[in-house]
Design an enzyme around this catalytic site. Structure first.
Site, short mmCIF file in Angstrom:
data_model
loop_
_atom_site.label_atom_id
_atom_site.label_comp_id
_atom_site.label_asym_id
_atom_site.label_seq_id
_atom_site.Cartn_x
_atom_site.Cartn_y
_atom_site.Cartn_z
N CYS A 1 -5.65 -2.97 1.18
CA CYS A 1 -6.49 -1.80 0.88
C CYS A 1 -5.76 -0.51 1.20
O CYS A 1 -5.85 0.46 0.47
CB CYS A 1 -7.82 -1.87 1.60
SG CYS A 1 -7.82 -2.94 3.00
N ASN B 1 -4.44 -7.00 11.28
CA ASN B 1 -4.19 -7.52 9.94
C ASN B 1 -2.85 -7.10 9.34
O ASN B 1 -2.50 -7.54 8.26
CB ASN B 1 -5.33 -7.12 8.99
CG ASN B 1 -5.54 -5.63 8.94
OD1 ASN B 1 -5.80 -4.99 9.96
ND2 ASN B 1 -5.40 -5.05 7.77
#
Ligand code: PLP
Length: 399
Positions: free
Chosen positions: A341, A156
């Site tokens: 995050c 990611n």
């Protein structure tokens, strides 16, 4: 606004939204209720689940709907629990229950996988400088106690695509060699396919995975909706218990609008991935050409041959990516420094560390990820703005 952070979130399409709306309002019934309108809602829920399952070459009965990829990843890891406690095992598996089960995860996995792995004795598998799995390291670490190997389909932060079928071949060999030694401990392959679902042709049999995590939020579906594919010989334990929904593996009233939206999003993707890949490859090339004209030569990260076509991870050594991001935001361009995050925790990216970047290089790295909101015009505009901001920062630091 020019949005270049599709790896973090994607906009829900109008088609997806309109398919969901009736299930909030007129067709709000609990699918477990006994009356006819509720049965119709149940049918829609089940047919949507079939659509999602078919997209990856599976059956609806192989899927457990979750609140997103984090939960699906945590649920996947419960496969280890059964061996830990020696419970839930069929008679023929009893010899497997005496071991102390271990898991192997790629060192660049998403935090939700790494945190799930930490619940068990675990080891990480190394990656090379492009983020690709180090297969000899995997082979070296495959001891008889390993029951689960978790390797994401695509990273990611870098977009590096992992050779899952090759990994599954290695695990097949390992199963055979265990059988030859009279060891019945199984070994399962899990993959988090949150990134890549919209662009890669995913089929669970071809990939050879036993468990696969899906995420609606990355494919223009709703946030907070995901699914875990689990092949029929995998036994999981519920993370919590409730009304017995999802074969007792995930209690709680079904998120009907969410699942309907996820199915519509995947239907819209069907047969379009080749065209999308071509479009993003072209746009990313244009953006690269533009960035290469900067006063400081950019270093493009990830694997050139095996990278999601919409990803452009880039490093401007010596510059401060945080400052670049804020300046870009002022000019209406949205990019990120890495996983949203990880960025919110304020820690340097473990992914960029794993591929061997120095702290200075990590501090100068940006993640650019293209998607449905991009076209030739706004990418050309974005390229010009990024180059200007990078040049301004270069002048400030070195000028
Ligand atoms: N796994 C990967 C690879 C991701 O990119 C993300 C989201 O960014 C997640 C897991 C977590 O997904 P969710 O926020 O839906 O739980």
């Amino acid at each position: 606004m020019i949005y270049l952070d599709h790896a973090a979130a994607t906009p829900v399409s109008k088609k997806v939204l309109s398919s969901m709306l009736p299930f909030f309002t007129e067709e709000f019934f609990n699918p477990s209720a006994a009356y006819l309108p509720a049965n119709q809602v149940r049918e829609k829920f089940e047919s949507s689940k079939s659509t999602i399952a078919n997209f990856i070459g599976a059956k609806a009965s192989d899927l457990i709907i979750t609140s997103g990829a984090t939960e699906a990843n945590a649920l996947a890891f419960t496969v280890v629990k059964n061996f830990e406690r020696g419970t839930n095992l069929r008679k023929k598996d009893v010899s497997a229950s005496v071991i102390s089960p271990k898991v192997l995860v790629l060192e660049t996995e998403h935090a939700s996988v790494l945190e799930a792995a930490k619940t068990y004795p675990f080891e990480t598998i190394k990656v090379d400088k492009t983020g690709l799995i180090d297969l000899p390291d995997l082979k070296k670490k495959l001891s008889d106690e390993v029951v689960l190997v978790s390797v994401s389909l695509a990273n990611n932060e870098l977009g590096t695509i992992q050779p899952l079928s090759e990994i599954s071949q290695i695990l097949r060999q390992e199963r055979l060699s265990r059988l030859e030694k009279g060891i019945t401990t199984p070994i399962f392959l899990h993959s988090d396919a949150s990134q890549g679902l919209s662009l890669l042709d995913i089929n669970v049999s071809r990939l050879g995975v036993d468990l696969l995590t899906l995420n609606a939020a990355k494919v223009s579906g709703p946030k907070g909706v995901g699914a875990l594919y689990a092949s029929h010989d995998v036994r999981l334990s519920p993370l919590y218990r409730g009304g017995g929904q999802e074969r007792g593996l995930r209690g709680g009233t079904e998120n009907v609008p969410g699942v309907v939206g996820f199915a519509t999003a995947l239907e819209s993707l069907k047969n379009h991935s080749a065209a999308q890949r071509k479009k993003y490859t072209h746009l990313v090339e244009n953006l690269k050409t533009e960035l290469e004209k900067s006063k400081i030569p950019p270093v493009f990260l990830g694997n050139k041959k095996s990278r999601l076509s919409n990803f452009l991870p880039v490093c401007f050594p010596g510059l401060d990516a945080e400052r670049i991001i804020f300046k870009l935001e002022d000019r209406g361009v949205y990019v990120s420094t890495g996983a949203a995050c990880a960025a919110s925790k304020g820690e340097p990216s473990h992914v960029l560390r794993a591929i061997g970047l120095s702290p200075e290089e990590i501090a100068g790295s940006l993640r650019i990820s293209l998607g449905v909101l991009n076209n030739e015009k706004n990418i050309s505009e974005a390229g010009r703005i990024i180059r200007e901001v990078v040049n301004e920062e270069y002048e400030r630091v070195y000028g």
